[in-house]
Write a protein that holds these residues in place. Structure first.
Motif, PDB file in Angstrom:
ATOM      1  N   ALA A 125      12.561  18.682  35.456  1.00  0.00           N
ATOM      2  CA  ALA A 125      12.443  19.999  36.040  1.00  0.00           C
ATOM      3  C   ALA A 125      13.181  20.102  37.355  1.00  0.00           C
ATOM      4  N   SER A 126      13.438  18.975  37.988  1.00  0.00           N
ATOM      5  CA  SER A 126      14.082  19.013  39.293  1.00  0.00           C
ATOM      6  C   SER A 126      15.591  19.062  39.167  1.00  0.00           C
ATOM      7  N   SER A 127      16.119  18.349  38.243  1.00  0.00           N
ATOM      8  CA  SER A 127      17.542  18.245  37.963  1.00  0.00           C
ATOM      9  C   SER A 127      18.478  18.541  39.107  1.00  0.00           C
ATOM     10  N   PRO A 128      18.410  17.823  40.217  1.00  0.00           N
ATOM     11  CA  PRO A 128      19.304  18.073  41.312  1.00  0.00           C
ATOM     12  C   PRO A 128      20.647  17.487  41.058  1.00  0.00           C
ATOM     13  N   SER A 129      21.553  17.902  41.904  1.00  0.00           N
ATOM     14  CA  SER A 129      22.823  17.279  41.793  1.00  0.00           C
ATOM     15  C   SER A 129      23.189  16.885  43.172  1.00  0.00           C
ATOM     16  N   ALA A 130      23.340  15.630  43.387  1.00  0.00           N
ATOM     17  CA  ALA A 130      23.552  15.161  44.738  1.00  0.00           C
ATOM     18  C   ALA A 130      24.931  15.522  45.129  1.00  0.00           C
ATOM     19  N   SER A 131      25.484  16.223  44.574  1.00  0.00           N
ATOM     20  CA  SER A 131      26.501  17.000  45.099  1.00  0.00           C
ATOM     21  C   SER A 131      27.842  16.513  45.216  1.00  0.00           C
ATOM     22  N   ALA A 132      28.352  17.044  44.548  1.00  0.00           N
ATOM     23  CA  ALA A 132      29.724  16.981  44.321  1.00  0.00           C
ATOM     24  C   ALA A 132      30.411  17.461  45.545  1.00  0.00           C
ATOM     25  N   GLY A 133      30.393  16.771  46.419  1.00  0.00           N
ATOM     26  CA  GLY A 133      31.363  16.833  47.391  1.00  0.00           C
ATOM     27  C   GLY A 133      31.266  17.556  48.642  1.00  0.00           C
ATOM     28  N   ALA A 134      30.056  17.915  49.081  1.00  0.00           N
ATOM     29  CA  ALA A 134      30.012  18.600  50.357  1.00  0.00           C
ATOM     30  C   ALA A 134      30.409  17.643  51.466  1.00  0.00           C
ATOM     31  N   SER A 135      31.214  18.118  52.382  1.00  0.00           N
ATOM     32  CA  SER A 135      31.662  17.264  53.474  1.00  0.00           C
ATOM     33  C   SER A 135      32.197  18.131  54.594  1.00  0.00           C
ATOM     34  N   ALA A 136      32.480  17.511  55.722  1.00  0.00           N
ATOM     35  CA  ALA A 136      33.051  18.252  56.842  1.00  0.00           C
ATOM     36  C   ALA A 136      34.330  17.570  57.285  1.00  0.00           C
ATOM     37  N   SER A 137      35.405  18.326  57.328  1.00  0.00           N
ATOM     38  CA  SER A 137      36.696  17.797  57.746  1.00  0.00           C
ATOM     39  C   SER A 137      37.001  18.322  59.143  1.00  0.00           C
ATOM     40  N   VAL A 138      37.008  17.435  60.130  1.00  0.00           N
ATOM     41  CA  VAL A 138      37.155  17.840  61.524  1.00  0.00           C
ATOM     42  C   VAL A 138      38.623  18.110  61.849  1.00  0.00           C
ATOM     43  N   SER A 139      38.852  19.255  62.515  1.00  0.00           N
ATOM     44  CA  SER A 139      40.201  19.595  62.949  1.00  0.00           C
ATOM     45  C   SER A 139      40.355  19.259  64.428  1.00  0.00           C
ATOM     46  N   ASN A 140      41.534  19.485  64.955  1.00  0.00           N
ATOM     47  CA  ASN A 140      41.760  19.217  66.374  1.00  0.00           C
ATOM     48  C   ASN A 140      41.498  20.450  67.236  1.00  0.00           C
ATOM     49  N   GLY A 171      38.353  21.694  67.595  1.00  0.00           N
ATOM     50  CA  GLY A 171      36.933  21.732  67.922  1.00  0.00           C
ATOM     51  C   GLY A 171      36.081  22.299  66.816  1.00  0.00           C
ATOM     52  N   THR A 172      36.680  22.537  65.665  1.00  0.00           N
ATOM     53  CA  THR A 172      35.927  23.027  64.517  1.00  0.00           C
ATOM     54  C   THR A 172      36.096  22.060  63.351  1.00  0.00           C
ATOM     55  N   ALA A 173      35.289  22.270  62.338  1.00  0.00           N
ATOM     56  CA  ALA A 173      35.360  21.453  61.128  1.00  0.00           C
ATOM     57  C   ALA A 173      35.173  22.350  59.919  1.00  0.00           C
ATOM     58  N   THR A 174      35.795  21.985  58.826  1.00  0.00           N
ATOM     59  CA  THR A 174      35.598  22.719  57.581  1.00  0.00           C
ATOM     60  C   THR A 174      34.548  22.003  56.759  1.00  0.00           C
ATOM     61  N   TYR A 175      33.411  22.658  56.599  1.00  0.00           N
ATOM     62  CA  TYR A 175      32.313  22.081  55.824  1.00  0.00           C
ATOM     63  C   TYR A 175      32.358  22.665  54.426  1.00  0.00           C
ATOM     64  N   GLU A 176      32.447  21.797  53.437  1.00  0.00           N
ATOM     65  CA  GLU A 176      32.498  22.238  52.044  1.00  0.00           C
ATOM     66  C   GLU A 176      31.075  22.456  51.542  1.00  0.00           C
ATOM     67  N   SER A 177      30.574  23.648  51.715  1.00  0.00           N
ATOM     68  CA  SER A 177      29.195  23.959  51.330  1.00  0.00           C
ATOM     69  C   SER A 177      29.134  24.384  49.868  1.00  0.00           C
ATOM     70  N   GLU A 178      27.927  24.532  49.369  1.00  0.00           N
ATOM     71  CA  GLU A 178      27.770  24.932  47.966  1.00  0.00           C
ATOM     72  C   GLU A 178      28.222  26.370  47.735  1.00  0.00           C
ATOM     73  N   LEU A 179      28.342  27.163  48.795  1.00  0.00           N
ATOM     74  CA  LEU A 179      28.821  28.539  48.654  1.00  0.00           C
ATOM     75  C   LEU A 179      30.291  28.677  49.052  1.00  0.00           C
ATOM     76  N   GLY A 180      30.946  27.540  49.245  1.00  0.00           N
ATOM     77  CA  GLY A 180      32.351  27.558  49.615  1.00  0.00           C
ATOM     78  C   GLY A 180      32.572  26.986  50.999  1.00  0.00           C
TER      79      GLY A 180
END
Length: 308
Positions: A24-39, A41-50
């Motif tokens: 019933a839980s069937s999670p998915s540890a996730s295909a790939g969310a991560s944060a790529s830090v730029s120079n 002062g921000t980072a691109t976080y790959e969230s489940e909504l984009g």
């Protein structure tokens, strides 16, 4: 259904405590969310909504969910949900932090966040995005440890999160082995809760220490609990049903301020685990999350309760 359970969806979105082995839980540890830090002062976080452009080191976080996970990594909160605010484990850490909700956006505007963490099911996601970069999580998509690592990625503290996870798993497993050696490898444990009107028994991924007992420690669940609570996460009981779902040991989640007169009834006293003194009590208000602070708190209680 009592108010406390109507609030579970909100509370548990912060816990992220579904297990990867429950049907019933069937999670998915996730295909790939991560944060790529730029120079910049921000980072691109790959969230489940984009992808979301977030601060590389956020300083003013509003956490409508997952606030305990943020606190465990030393994140700086300026706004928090009311349920985390009421939790006694976080009282000292939330001095000066405003209580906010998605239904009062003006309050969130006032605290001027640079990052918002919300539930993916929020009806105001688009409006929150207009205030600050917003990352949303779906409750149950990851198990309780994977969720902590995910918050680590978001806050640029993945190494710290992973180090805690690895250490916690090792310590909890070792304590579990000690407990099994003492109570017997076939002994069973049930986790009950009462809100003064109803009783509930929990599966292995519904906070109250269930993740520690059944997943990390590998302790046994009674067959009746497996049948009725493992899939949905919890099962509602009448007082007369308690004996049927009671293991050799009981973990009882209750509020110190609630009506606990049931503990004086013959129905309760006749349960074998109660007669044998095999009851470990935990505070409901301090046990409804599955973040590192809560898990460490409960791990110590279980270690002392089972091994004393």
């Amino acid at each position: 259904m009592p108010v406390i359970f109507l609030l579970f969806a909100v509370i548990m979105s912060a816990c992220g405590d579904k297990t990867a082995t429950d049907t019933a839980s069937s999670p998915s540890a996730s295909a790939g969310a991560s944060a790529s830090v730029s120079n910049t002062g921000t980072a691109t976080y790959e969230s489940e909504l984009g992808p979301v452009e977030v601060p590389a080191h956020p300083q003013r976080i509003v956490a409508l969910t997952n606030a305990p996970n943020v606190l465990s990594l030393g994140g700086t909160l300026v706004g928090v949900d009311e349920w985390t605010n009421k939790n006694p484990l976080f009282k000292d850490k939330l001095n000066g932090v405003e209580v906010v909700s998605e239904d009062k956006l003006e309050k969130i505007l006032e605290v001027d966040p640079d990052l918002i963490i919300a539930d993916a099911g929020s009806k105001n996601i688009d409006k929150l995005k207009e205030i600050a970069p917003t990352v949303a999580y779906t409750w149950g998509k990851r198990d309780y440890l994977a969720q902590q690592i995910e918050i680590g990625k978001l806050l640029n503290k993945e190494k710290e999160a992973q180090a805690w996870v690895d250490d916690f798993k090792q310590r909890a497993q070792a304590i579990g082995q000690e407990i099994k050696a003492k109570i017997g490898k076939n002994a069973t444990v049930s986790v009950f809760e009462t809100d003064s009107k109803n009783f509930y028994v929990f599966g292995k991924a519904w906070a109250r220490g269930t993740e520690i007992l059944y997943q990390a420690m590998g302790l046994n669940m009674p067959e009746k609990v497996k049948a009725d609570a493992l899939g949905p996460g919890y099962y509602t009981l009448s007082p007369e049903m308690l004996s049927d779902y009671a293991g050799d040991y009981l973990v009882l989640s209750r509020s110190s301020e609630g009506d606990n007169s049931f503990m004086q009834t013959e129905t309760w006293k006749k349960i074998p685990a109660v007669k044998n003194g095999h009851v470990i009590e935990i505070d409901t208000e301090a046990s409804t999350y599955s973040d590192p602070t809560t898990l460490e708190y409960l791990l110590n209680i279980f270690k002392e309760g089972f091994l004393k």
